[in-house]
Design a protein around this motif. Structure first.
Motif, PDB file in Angstrom:
ATOM      1  N   LEU A   1       0.816  -1.202   0.000  1.00  0.00           N
ATOM      2  CA  LEU A   1       0.000   0.000   0.000  1.00  0.00           C
ATOM      3  C   LEU A   1       0.857   1.264   0.000  1.00  0.00           C
ATOM      4  CD1 LEU A   1      -3.005   0.985   0.324  1.00  0.00           C
ATOM      5  CD2 LEU A   1      -2.498   1.146   2.760  1.00  0.00           C
ATOM      6  N   LEU A   2       1.963   1.250   0.722  1.00  0.00           N
ATOM      7  CA  LEU A   2       2.796   2.445   0.847  1.00  0.00           C
ATOM      8  C   LEU A   2       3.893   2.549  -0.208  1.00  0.00           C
ATOM      9  CD1 LEU A   2       3.215   2.670   4.708  1.00  0.00           C
ATOM     10  CD2 LEU A   2       1.648   3.925   3.251  1.00  0.00           C
ATOM     11  N   MET A   3       4.097   1.531  -1.019  1.00  0.00           N
ATOM     12  CA  MET A   3       5.167   1.559  -2.012  1.00  0.00           C
ATOM     13  C   MET A   3       5.029   2.703  -3.021  1.00  0.00           C
ATOM     14  SD  MET A   3       8.037   0.355  -2.665  1.00  0.00           S
ATOM     15  CE  MET A   3       8.068  -1.004  -1.555  1.00  0.00           C
ATOM     16  N   PRO A   4       3.834   3.078  -3.478  1.00  0.00           N
ATOM     17  CA  PRO A   4       3.760   4.215  -4.416  1.00  0.00           C
ATOM     18  C   PRO A   4       4.215   5.541  -3.817  1.00  0.00           C
ATOM     19  CG  PRO A   4       1.733   2.955  -4.495  1.00  0.00           C
ATOM     20  CD  PRO A   4       2.549   2.409  -3.374  1.00  0.00           C
ATOM     21  N   TYR A   5       4.191   5.661  -2.505  1.00  0.00           N
ATOM     22  CA  TYR A   5       4.589   6.897  -1.846  1.00  0.00           C
ATOM     23  C   TYR A   5       6.054   6.911  -1.443  1.00  0.00           C
ATOM     24  CZ  TYR A   5      -0.435   7.299  -1.486  1.00  0.00           C
ATOM     25  OH  TYR A   5      -1.759   7.357  -1.771  1.00  0.00           O
ATOM     26  N   LYS A   6       6.803   5.969  -1.929  1.00  0.00           N
ATOM     27  CA  LYS A   6       8.206   5.825  -1.526  1.00  0.00           C
ATOM     28  C   LYS A   6       9.039   7.053  -1.874  1.00  0.00           C
ATOM     29  CE  LYS A   6      12.101   2.728  -2.182  1.00  0.00           C
ATOM     30  NZ  LYS A   6      12.543   1.522  -2.874  1.00  0.00           N
ATOM     31  N   SER A   7       8.817   7.640  -3.030  1.00  0.00           N
ATOM     32  CA  SER A   7       9.637   8.772  -3.460  1.00  0.00           C
ATOM     33  C   SER A   7       8.935  10.113  -3.261  1.00  0.00           C
ATOM     34  CB  SER A   7       9.993   8.606  -4.937  1.00  0.00           C
ATOM     35  OG  SER A   7       8.809   8.600  -5.714  1.00  0.00           O
ATOM     36  N   ASN A   8       7.826  10.139  -2.562  1.00  0.00           N
ATOM     37  CA  ASN A   8       7.085  11.365  -2.355  1.00  0.00           C
ATOM     38  C   ASN A   8       7.635  12.087  -1.127  1.00  0.00           C
ATOM     39  OD1 ASN A   8       5.215  13.388  -2.180  1.00  0.00           O
ATOM     40  ND2 ASN A   8       3.431  12.051  -2.301  1.00  0.00           N
ATOM     41  N   VAL A   9       8.156  13.285  -1.319  1.00  0.00           N
ATOM     42  CA  VAL A   9       8.771  14.047  -0.234  1.00  0.00           C
ATOM     43  C   VAL A   9       7.713  14.483   0.770  1.00  0.00           C
ATOM     44  CG1 VAL A   9      10.060  16.142   0.308  1.00  0.00           C
ATOM     45  CG2 VAL A   9      10.634  14.824  -1.714  1.00  0.00           C
ATOM     46  N   PHE A  10       6.532  14.851   0.290  1.00  0.00           N
ATOM     47  CA  PHE A  10       5.463  15.265   1.190  1.00  0.00           C
ATOM     48  C   PHE A  10       5.106  14.159   2.173  1.00  0.00           C
ATOM     49  CE2 PHE A  10       0.904  15.366   2.160  1.00  0.00           C
ATOM     50  CZ  PHE A  10       0.857  16.543   2.884  1.00  0.00           C
ATOM     51  N   PHE A  11       5.096  12.932   1.709  1.00  0.00           N
ATOM     52  CA  PHE A  11       4.771  11.796   2.574  1.00  0.00           C
ATOM     53  C   PHE A  11       5.797  11.657   3.698  1.00  0.00           C
ATOM     54  CE2 PHE A  11       5.096   7.225   3.536  1.00  0.00           C
ATOM     55  CZ  PHE A  11       3.828   7.037   4.049  1.00  0.00           C
ATOM     56  N   HIS A  12       7.083  11.837   3.369  1.00  0.00           N
ATOM     57  CA  HIS A  12       8.124  11.724   4.385  1.00  0.00           C
ATOM     58  C   HIS A  12       8.019  12.853   5.407  1.00  0.00           C
ATOM     59  CE1 HIS A  12      10.085   8.388   2.477  1.00  0.00           C
ATOM     60  NE2 HIS A  12      10.158   9.051   1.327  1.00  0.00           N
ATOM     61  N   VAL A  13       7.743  14.053   4.951  1.00  0.00           N
ATOM     62  CA  VAL A  13       7.596  15.191   5.867  1.00  0.00           C
ATOM     63  C   VAL A  13       6.378  14.980   6.763  1.00  0.00           C
ATOM     64  CG1 VAL A  13       7.133  17.674   5.980  1.00  0.00           C
ATOM     65  CG2 VAL A  13       8.794  16.786   4.346  1.00  0.00           C
ATOM     66  N   HIS A  14       5.301  14.509   6.183  1.00  0.00           N
ATOM     67  CA  HIS A  14       4.078  14.252   6.951  1.00  0.00           C
ATOM     68  C   HIS A  14       4.328  13.194   8.028  1.00  0.00           C
ATOM     69  CE1 HIS A  14      -0.153  13.676   7.809  1.00  0.00           C
ATOM     70  NE2 HIS A  14      -0.003  12.375   7.595  1.00  0.00           N
ATOM     71  N   CYS A  15       4.993  12.117   7.677  1.00  0.00           N
ATOM     72  CA  CYS A  15       5.293  11.063   8.656  1.00  0.00           C
ATOM     73  C   CYS A  15       6.210  11.568   9.758  1.00  0.00           C
ATOM     74  CB  CYS A  15       5.912   9.860   7.964  1.00  0.00           C
ATOM     75  SG  CYS A  15       4.754   8.958   6.941  1.00  0.00           S
ATOM     76  N   PHE A  16       7.192  12.384   9.393  1.00  0.00           N
ATOM     77  CA  PHE A  16       8.104  12.943  10.394  1.00  0.00           C
ATOM     78  C   PHE A  16       7.345  13.841  11.367  1.00  0.00           C
ATOM     79  CE2 PHE A  16      10.896  16.383  11.794  1.00  0.00           C
ATOM     80  CZ  PHE A  16      11.845  15.640  12.479  1.00  0.00           C
ATOM     81  N   CYS A  17       6.464  14.683  10.840  1.00  0.00           N
ATOM     82  CA  CYS A  17       5.695  15.584  11.705  1.00  0.00           C
ATOM     83  C   CYS A  17       4.758  14.796  12.611  1.00  0.00           C
ATOM     84  CB  CYS A  17       4.911  16.580  10.853  1.00  0.00           C
ATOM     85  SG  CYS A  17       5.948  17.771   9.995  1.00  0.00           S
ATOM     86  N   ARG A  18       4.114  13.775  12.096  1.00  0.00           N
ATOM     87  CA  ARG A  18       3.212  12.973  12.924  1.00  0.00           C
ATOM     88  C   ARG A  18       3.983  12.244  14.018  1.00  0.00           C
ATOM     89  NH1 ARG A  18      -0.872   9.252  10.097  1.00  0.00           N
ATOM     90  NH2 ARG A  18      -1.397   9.011  12.263  1.00  0.00           N
ATOM     91  N   SER A  19       5.179  11.786  13.699  1.00  0.00           N
ATOM     92  CA  SER A  19       5.954  11.090  14.725  1.00  0.00           C
ATOM     93  C   SER A  19       6.397  12.046  15.823  1.00  0.00           C
ATOM     94  CB  SER A  19       7.158  10.389  14.110  1.00  0.00           C
ATOM     95  OG  SER A  19       8.097  11.332  13.651  1.00  0.00           O
TER      96      SER A  19
END
Length: 78
Positions: free
Chosen positions: A56-74
């Motif tokens: 499910l998360l493989m398409p978002y592997k190279s998406n910078v927004f996804f990484h920033v969002h995960c970092f902020c949520r953590s």
């Protein structure tokens, strides 16, 4: 994603999930308890869960927004 990667995730996390369940049950009941329903040390619900989440998360592997969002949520929730 290759089928071999999904199969390896299934096996590795199925065995790790079984080990964690057995360790928790052994700690709680003070004796060995086989928590799996199969013959062998594997719990397929963990393997299927990890395989589903990874695919499910493989398409978002190279998406910078996804990484920033995960970092902020953590940082917010932990």
């Amino acid at each position: 994603m290759s089928v071999y990667y999904l199969l390896s995730y299934f096996i590795i996390y199925g065995i790790l999930g079984w080990c964690s369940e057995v360790a928790f049950a052994a700690f709680k009941q003070r004796k060995f308890v086989n928590r799996g329903f199969l013959n062998g040390p594997i719990c397929p619900v963990y393997g299927f869960g990890v395989g589903f989440v990874v695919s499910l998360l493989m398409p978002y592997k190279s998406n910078v927004f996804f990484h920033v969002h995960c970092f902020c949520r953590s940082r917010i929730f932990h």
